[in-house]
Design an enzyme around this catalytic site. Structure first.
Site, PDB file in Angstrom:
ATOM      1  N   CYS A 112       0.863  -1.190   0.000  1.00 25.44           N
ATOM      2  CA  CYS A 112       0.000   0.000   0.000  1.00 25.44           C
ATOM      3  C   CYS A 112       0.891   1.228   0.000  1.00 25.44           C
ATOM      4  CB  CYS A 112      -0.896   0.003   1.251  1.00 25.44           C
ATOM      5  SG  CYS A 112      -2.077   1.385   1.282  1.00 25.44           S
TER       6      CYS A 112
ATOM      7  N   GLU B  86      -5.045   0.279  -0.886  1.00 26.63           N
ATOM      8  CA  GLU B  86      -6.031   1.354  -0.905  1.00 26.63           C
ATOM      9  C   GLU B  86      -6.884   1.149  -2.168  1.00 26.63           C
ATOM     10  OE1 GLU B  86      -7.456   3.764   0.761  1.00 26.63           O
ATOM     11  OE2 GLU B  86      -8.523   4.338  -1.058  1.00 26.63           O
TER      12      GLU B  86
ATOM     13  N   LEU C 216     -11.144   7.337   9.166  1.00 25.89           N
ATOM     14  CA  LEU C 216     -10.928   8.705   9.651  1.00 25.89           C
ATOM     15  C   LEU C 216      -9.828   8.739  10.719  1.00 25.89           C
ATOM     16  CD1 LEU C 216     -12.244  11.443   8.927  1.00 25.89           C
ATOM     17  CD2 LEU C 216     -13.544  11.260  11.039  1.00 25.89           C
TER      18      LEU C 216
ATOM     19  N   CYS D 196      -0.672 -13.659  10.940  1.00 24.37           N
ATOM     20  CA  CYS D 196      -0.817 -13.461   9.506  1.00 24.37           C
ATOM     21  C   CYS D 196       0.272 -12.522   8.996  1.00 24.37           C
ATOM     22  CB  CYS D 196      -2.185 -12.852   9.232  1.00 24.37           C
ATOM     23  SG  CYS D 196      -2.634 -12.857   7.535  1.00 24.37           S
TER      24      CYS D 196
END
Ligand code: SAH
Length: 426
Positions: A184, A240, A297, A415
């Site tokens: 990401c 994303e 947020l 993980c």
């Protein structure tokens, strides 16, 4: 649908020596839970195991194979819309209706094994399979908890990139949490995937394959609880999604179109989670879909959000929420506001009030998530009493709020260790 609990956090890279020590300890503790099965490390009988990679797509023959990010994944049926599928079949010199037959097998019957497609002429099965149903992802490891009803899979892509997906079976629904990118690029400091940086976008086929794998195993009764169907999909794995817009949008269509064009999961049961890429939120709002939007947020004020979600330096809280409310107006869907509770960082009473100020009277729902500390991180989850007070302050202002349950917490860490170990060549 409440998205409480439907969420996966991924730790991809272990960077510091201190962290490595921690990781080793956790690996030892949790090693027993890993199930590495078979030669290809795939559950025997699973669709991914059934379809051996067609010879034409052996990894060493794929340009860029073994070098993450350097080449495009092979084309797959799931990359294409109905017209594209027909065109692809016609290019192979086959009648167009073969595309519908293939689509019925893949999306409807959840098989990608050409040998099972007995309505196709035997001579053409292999060719069609090689051309349109290459195995895009190979299950490298699986980790289960909750008696097997929570299952994380580490997938290896054609170029050696690793991504993860999670299947979560609840009494009333079955959710697949999928990755949209390998790595990401958003660099959120509390998220280990963000620390690892972006390797590449996943193709539509690679995204759909994660849902397909869960759906196929469920259909065959290979998940404890008997045969079932994927009811929900959340784009909350690695990446994303709105930074890989075209592939994600096509994946949403493939996932939600009714068979034989897609997997037939309701749009309302699909959640796209974003850091807040404002132009992409607006573009999504114009698509006339009814998928749920989740906005990560994590802080009501720009000063803190600039740090926790660095893209906030480009699009501020007010702009992100403006786009979110426009999304809610366009779709009629309540926006989910994701808020990872980080001890002494964003869990102050005044921030609960500030958050409530922003959300009161809006079509919004707050999903509070106890921080899952990533290896080496200086941050940890909020104290439960502080989290409770934060929740109550928001609820008292009439804003719907839930706290994510802790299901699967154990395997979250493990993980990430696995992906970290793989990334380090372990
Ligand atoms: N990039 C997208 C989707 C992927 S992450 C997004 O940011 O929304 C899905 C959710 O997990 C996001 O809300 C993200 O902020 C959150 N998350 C990531 N790492 C976490 C951690 N260590 N603990 C708690 N939540 C985390």
């Amino acid at each position: 649908m409440e998205i409480i609990g439907e969420f996966c956090r991924i730790v991809t890279k272990v960077t510091t020596r201190h962290t490595l020590g921690l990781t080793t300890l956790r690996t030892i503790r949790q090693r027993e839970e890993w199930k590495t099965v078979g030669d290809n490390k795939v559950a025997p009988g699973s669709p991914s195991a059934a379809a051996a990679p067609p010879a034409a797509l052996a990894l060493e023959q794929v340009p860029g194979a073994g070098r993450p990010g350097r080449a495009r994944p092979p084309r797959h049926l799931a990359d294409l819309d109905a017209a594209g599928r027909r065109a692809a079949v016609t290019e192979l010199g086959q009648p167009g209706f073969r595309a519908d037959q293939l689509s019925r097998h893949y999306f409807g019957r959840l098989t990608d094994d050409p040998a099972e497609m007995t309505d196709l002429p035997a001579a053409q099965r292999a060719e069609l399979g090689t051309a349109l149903l290459p195995r895009l992802l190979t299950a490298e490891r699986e980790l289960t908890c909750d008696q097997g009803t929570t299952r994380k899979t580490l997938w290896r892509a054609f170029d050696g990139s690793y991504v993860e997906s999670v299947l979560m079976r609840y009494p009333d629904r079955i959710t697949m949490c999928v990755s949209s990118q390998a790595g990401c690029g958003m660099a959120c400091p509390f998220c280990a995937t963000g620390q690892a940086g972006l390797t590449r976008n996943l193709s539509t086929g690679e995204i759909v394959s994660q849902v397909f794998a869960g759906a196929a195993d469920l259909a065959r009764g290979q998940v404890p609880g008997g045969p079932g169907r994927v009811s929900n999909v959340v784009f909350m794995g690695m990446g994303e999604p709105l930074a890989n817009y075209a592939s994600v949008l096509a994946a949403v269509r493939r996932i939600t179109d009714p068979a034989p064009d897609g997997l037939g999961i309701s749009q309302r049961s699909v959640t796209v989670s974003t850091v807040g890429l404002v132009p992409a939120i607006r573009r999504l709002a114009a698509e006339q879909l009814s998928v749920r939007l989740a906005v990560s947020l994590h802080a009501p004020d720009d000063e803190l959000r600039d740090e926790l979600v660095p893209v906030n330096r480009r699009w501020k809280v007010a702009e992100v929420l403006d786009a979110a409310w426009d999304y809610a107006a366009a779709t009629g869907r309540r926006v989910s506001i994701e808020y990872a509770m980080i001890r002494d960082v964003n869990d102050h009473a005044w921030r609960a009030e500030a958050l409530a100020d922003l959300l009161a009277g809006r079509l919004a729902h707050v999903n509070l998530i106890p921080l899952n500390p990533t290896p080496g991180s200086r941050w940890t989850a909020s104290d439960p009493d502080v989290a409770r007070e934060f929740t109550e302050r928001i609820a008292a202002r009439g804003v719907p709020v839930t706290v994510r349950d802790t299901r699967g917490t154990e395997i979250d860490g493990a993980c990430g260790q696995l992906a970290g170990a793989q990334a380090a060549g372990g």
